[in-house]
Design a protein around this motif. Structure first.
Motif, mmCIF file in Angstrom:
data_model
loop_
_atom_site.group_PDB
_atom_site.id
_atom_site.type_symbol
_atom_site.label_atom_id
_atom_site.label_comp_id
_atom_site.label_asym_id
_atom_site.label_seq_id
_atom_site.Cartn_x
_atom_site.Cartn_y
_atom_site.Cartn_z
ATOM 1 N N ARG A 141 -3.885 -5.081 5.605
ATOM 2 C CA ARG A 141 -2.965 -6.043 5.012
ATOM 3 C C ARG A 141 -1.987 -5.342 4.071
ATOM 4 O O ARG A 141 -0.788 -5.616 4.084
ATOM 5 C CB ARG A 141 -3.740 -7.126 4.246
ATOM 6 N N GLN A 142 -2.521 -4.414 3.242
ATOM 7 C CA GLN A 142 -1.674 -3.660 2.313
ATOM 8 C C GLN A 142 -0.604 -2.872 3.044
ATOM 9 O O GLN A 142 0.510 -2.755 2.580
ATOM 10 C CB GLN A 142 -2.544 -2.691 1.507
ATOM 11 N N LEU A 143 -0.981 -2.341 4.183
ATOM 12 C CA LEU A 143 -0.044 -1.481 4.915
ATOM 13 C C LEU A 143 0.903 -2.295 5.787
ATOM 14 O O LEU A 143 1.621 -1.753 6.612
ATOM 15 C CB LEU A 143 -0.806 -0.464 5.764
ATOM 16 N N GLY A 144 0.867 -3.601 5.625
ATOM 17 C CA GLY A 144 1.906 -4.414 6.261
ATOM 18 C C GLY A 144 1.500 -5.061 7.566
ATOM 19 O O GLY A 144 2.346 -5.602 8.274
ATOM 20 N N ARG A 196 -6.235 -3.705 -8.960
ATOM 21 C CA ARG A 196 -6.305 -4.674 -7.852
ATOM 22 C C ARG A 196 -5.530 -5.941 -8.184
ATOM 23 O O ARG A 196 -4.884 -6.543 -7.312
ATOM 24 C CB ARG A 196 -7.765 -5.006 -7.520
ATOM 25 N N ALA A 238 -1.933 -5.266 -7.712
ATOM 26 C CA ALA A 238 -1.574 -5.171 -6.296
ATOM 27 C C ALA A 238 -1.622 -6.529 -5.611
ATOM 28 O O ALA A 238 -1.253 -6.658 -4.438
ATOM 29 C CB ALA A 238 -2.499 -4.196 -5.580
ATOM 30 N N LEU A 295 -4.378 -8.114 -4.905
ATOM 31 C CA LEU A 295 -5.563 -8.232 -4.068
ATOM 32 C C LEU A 295 -6.539 -9.257 -4.637
ATOM 33 O O LEU A 295 -7.425 -9.721 -3.934
ATOM 34 C CB LEU A 295 -6.263 -6.871 -3.935
ATOM 35 N N PRO A 352 3.214 -6.388 0.472
ATOM 36 C CA PRO A 352 2.807 -5.227 1.267
ATOM 37 C C PRO A 352 3.972 -4.275 1.440
ATOM 38 O O PRO A 352 5.071 -4.690 1.758
ATOM 39 C CB PRO A 352 2.395 -5.830 2.603
ATOM 40 N N VAL A 389 4.339 -2.716 -3.372
ATOM 41 C CA VAL A 389 3.343 -2.320 -4.352
ATOM 42 C C VAL A 389 2.046 -2.102 -3.594
ATOM 43 O O VAL A 389 1.484 -3.027 -3.030
ATOM 44 C CB VAL A 389 3.141 -3.409 -5.424
ATOM 45 N N LEU A 390 1.614 -0.843 -3.547
ATOM 46 C CA LEU A 390 0.500 -0.494 -2.673
ATOM 47 C C LEU A 390 -0.673 0.015 -3.485
ATOM 48 O O LEU A 390 -0.519 0.836 -4.376
ATOM 49 C CB LEU A 390 0.935 0.628 -1.733
ATOM 50 N N TYR A 391 -1.862 -0.495 -3.146
ATOM 51 C CA TYR A 391 -3.078 -0.057 -3.819
ATOM 52 C C TYR A 391 -3.883 0.824 -2.878
ATOM 53 O O TYR A 391 -4.050 0.492 -1.696
ATOM 54 C CB TYR A 391 -3.894 -1.286 -4.233
#
Lengths: 282, 235, 222
Positions: free
Chosen positions: B135-138, C46, C49, C51, C75, C78-80
């Motif tokens: 999810r973080q990576l899109g 977290r 981010a 999350l 996404p 801002v990446l964790y």
């Protein structure tokens, strides 16, 4: 207290051991067709035999083909079956000895009450079969090489058709299952009268054709040849066979009723020529 | 002993001579079981994902329910389906009884608990970070779901193989709702169970060998899958 | 710019780990987030981010600059990164290709970008190797490469050097520095000082359930 209990156990165990030992020696194994077993005939006859004889009968209900196979392999002491030609071959090959006709019953053709093939009320099994094939009606065949199956194949032969028409279904199962399937699929089938009478209340089917001599169904009892295997209970088997064809046994068979209907006709000593009743092609 | 040798020789002969009756039965078995697995897989995956990833009230109960269904004997599934599909049953109008579709239905019911339970445990063992990372990576929701399944692929394959092994080898419901009708619903197991009634052991033995071979292939495949799980891949 | 106000968070019904009444950050610098084990560093990262949702208070990102503005959870912006980054069970290059696919890059473009990123992070020789067979330092570099592919605006790194040996720490630190130089703001948590923390511009310290912010050089001076 403890000692008494122990001795009680010991006596019990010992007597059980003795009883089971006696049983093992005097057990007679009978392979027979599902038709005699399911109709309740054996449950009615055998206790009466066991009352007067020191034998206990173990019944193995299977199709005729398997019953004869069990006899050939020495897995049973005697067979009670209804497929004259196969029985003749069984005796001729030396697998069985002392064949005796015991009784007969008959087959009926049953089908759905709306009778799409229009065979209801006939008394000619062969033409009824021809009509079923001609119209591609749904027909459930035992297809399990049983006595009933052999009879059915013979009738197709007589009718001059190969049973591969549109509605033909070979189930490879017992009579009860096949009657259920015929009822569910509203098709026709050939059944022995005993199973039919036992089950008809639960089925959505009617008798279509009955009374034809070609639907005659003779039962024979045959001992497994004691020269082929050691350890067969030939004495017990002979006692049972002789009792079945004795006056006592024959009277009991005639007196047997299922749903108040006569099922089996005793025929010992009538010396029915199997070939006059059933012409089988092997 | 002599008899046994003869029967075995006859069975082998049936197999290598590509006996059409034998291969027709094998064909029916595979068609029915493969269809059942393919139909059962997507809903099982969704249920397993739900059970593994979403906290909802009564989840533990749902999981126990799945495990319970896994222990239901095949004849009970057969009986229930028979009653439903019978002419006198609520679904009698569909006229499904004693057809391949009815057998497929029965096998779906048998396969789903196995699939769901195994998929549930394999998806549960996938790290929570997998979903977050995707999810973080899109990745979108469905893309992340696909990643989860891909990460669990060896477990998914294992579940499919196990479920397939179970349903192709079951006989209880196949006899009851299929009816063992030659050319239509006669499968490997119903043929074995009922051919012996004829005293014809060779075909039964040949079909038994096919099942045995199948079990071997399934297990070798599983082994290869696990092996690949530990080696370098160049995808 | 990051604006945080009245933020508090904790687990279940226990009292809050910390409370941050106010925090403002331009989102340019390389930040060292300090604090003892269990002081709530991971939780803070977290939350930033997106999350997890905070128990109370608000977090607001307004990111401008070279990259398009967006607001969290966001996404790619801002990446964790987890302390032990999760690598997908495929090859090293395959991990990058996932990201390329999710962003709709196809064909040569995807291939070139993946190859360039592998080269940049010193992983080209490992391209076809299974990601999970990499060493600790290489794993972290792959995770950074995967993130870098997205040109993030802010990277939140959870103990990026905690379990690495000296050489790996040096490699990872170099990579993080060059990422920072491309315009990516970075907050990294670390409970021990290292060559990496020495490069930081400022530090945030979680102690006594509060966040204290100061320029790094000052802190050293104190």
């Amino acid at each position: 207290m403890m000692t008494r209990r122990l001795s009680l156990f010991a006596t019990l165990a010992l007597s059980l051991l003795l009883v089971s030992g006696v049983q093992a020696a005097d057990t007679v194994r009978l392979a027979t067709t599902t038709s005699t077993y399911n109709s309740g005939l054996l449950d009615y006859l055998l206790p009466k035999f066991e009352e007067d004889h020191p034998y206990q009968i173990q019944v193995i209900p299977v199709g005729t083909g398997k019953a004869l196979r069990l006899g050939r392999d020495g897995d049973v002491d005697l067979v009670l079956t209804h497929a004259p030609a196969a029985e003749k071959a069984f005796v001729d090959a030396g697998y069985g000895v002392e064949p005796h006709g015991v009784m007969y019953n008959d087959f009926v053709i049953v089908g759905p009450s709306d009778d799409p093939a229009g065979i209801d009320g006939g008394d000619d099994a062969t033409s009824a079969f021809a009509a079923l094939a001609g119209q591609g009606a749904t027909f459930i065949s035992r297809g399990d090489d049983s006595g009933t199956d052999k009879k059915e194949k013979h009738l197709w032969d007589e009718a001059g058709v190969t049973p591969d028409f549109e509605g033909f279904r070979a189930a490879g199962q017992g009579m009860g299952e096949v009657l259920n399937m015929a009822s569910e699929l509203q098709g026709y089938t050939l059944t022995d009268r005993g199973t039919w009478l036992a089950m008809k209340d639960k089925l959505d089917l009617e008798i279509m054709v009955e009374g034809d001599a070609a639907l005659f169904n003779p039962y024979q009892v045959i001992l497994v040849n004691p020269e082929r295997y050691d350890g067969l209970n030939t004495q017990g088997a002979r006692a049972l066979a002789e009792w079945l064809i004795s006056d006592e046994g024959q009277d009991l068979i005639d007196a047997f009723r299922l749903n108040d209907k006569v099922l089996f006709h005793a025929s010992a000593g009538e010396n029915v020529d199997p070939t006059s009743a059933v012409h089988e092609s092997d | 002993m002599h008899e046994l040798m003869n029967t075995s020789r006859e069975a082998l002969h049936l197999l290598v001579s590509l006996d059409p009756a034998l291969w027709e039965i094998i064909g029916v078995s595979f068609r029915v079981s493969l269809t059942a697995i393919l139909v059962a897989l997507p809903p099982s995956l969704l249920i397993a994902l739900l059970l593994a990833r979403v906290a909802f009230p009564g989840r533990w109960f749902a999981i126990s329910l799945v495990n319970t269904f896994m222990a239901v004997p095949t004849v009970v599934v057969g009986l229930v389906l028979f009653m439903l599909l019978s002419r006198s049953g609520p679904l009698g109008e569909l006229r499904l009884l004693f057809t391949q579709r009815a057998m497929i239905l029965g096998q779906i019911l048998l396969a789903m608990p196995v699939l769901t339970a195994m998929l549930h445990s394999t998806l549960q063992s996938i790290d929570q970070r997998a979903w977050e990372t995707a999810r973080q990576l899109g990745a979108g929701w469905w893309q992340s779901l696909w990643v989860l399944i891909r990460e669990a692929r060896f477990g998914v394959i294992a579940a499919v193989l196990a479920a397939f092994g179970r349903i192709i080898a079951e006989v209880g419901s196949a006899v009851m709702i299929g009816g063992n009708i030659e050319h239509f619903t006669r499968t490997i197991t119903t043929a074995i169970a009922l051919e012996t009634l004829k005293g014809e052991f060779a075909q039964g033995l040949a079909l038994g060998l096919v099942l045995l071979l199948l079990a071997l292939v399934l297990n070798v495949l599983l082994g290869v899958m696990r092996g690949r799980g530990h080696q370098t891949v160049s995808v | 710019m990051l604006e945080v106000s009245q933020l508090a968070h904790g687990f279940d019904r226990q009292p809050a780990l910390w409370e941050i009444s106010h925090l403002q950050w331009q989102g340019r610098s390389l930040v060292h987030l300090r604090g003892d084990n269990g002081s709530g560093k991971t939780t803070l990262l977290r939350l930033l981010a997106g999350l997890e949702a905070p128990r109370q208070g608000s977090i607001r990102w307004t990111l401008t600059g070279a990259m398009p503005a967006a607001s969290p959870p966001c996404p790619g912006r801002v990446l964790y990164l987890h302390q032990q980054p999760y690598l997908f069970d495929t090859s090293v290059a395959g991990n990058l290709r996932y990201v390329a696919r999710w962003h709709g890059w196809r064909g040569n473009m995807a291939r070139d970008r993946v190859a360039a990123m592998l080269e940049r992070c010193g992983l080209a020789a490992h391209a076809t190797q299974r990601a999970r067979s990499l060493s600790g330092g290489e794993r972290m570099r792959l995770a950074l490469a995967r993130a870098w592919l997205l040109s993030p605006r802010v990277l939140l790194l959870d103990e990026p050097t905690a379990s690495l040996d000296r050489q790996a720490i040096a490699d990872v630190s170099t990579l993080i520095s060059s990422l920072h130089e491309t315009g990516c703001a970075i907050v990294l948590s670390a409970h021990q000082p290292s060559v990496l923390t020495e490069r930081c511009d400022e530090y945030w310290c979680l102690e006594q359930r509060c966040l204290k912010v100061s320029a790094f050089k000052q802190a050293v001076a104190v």
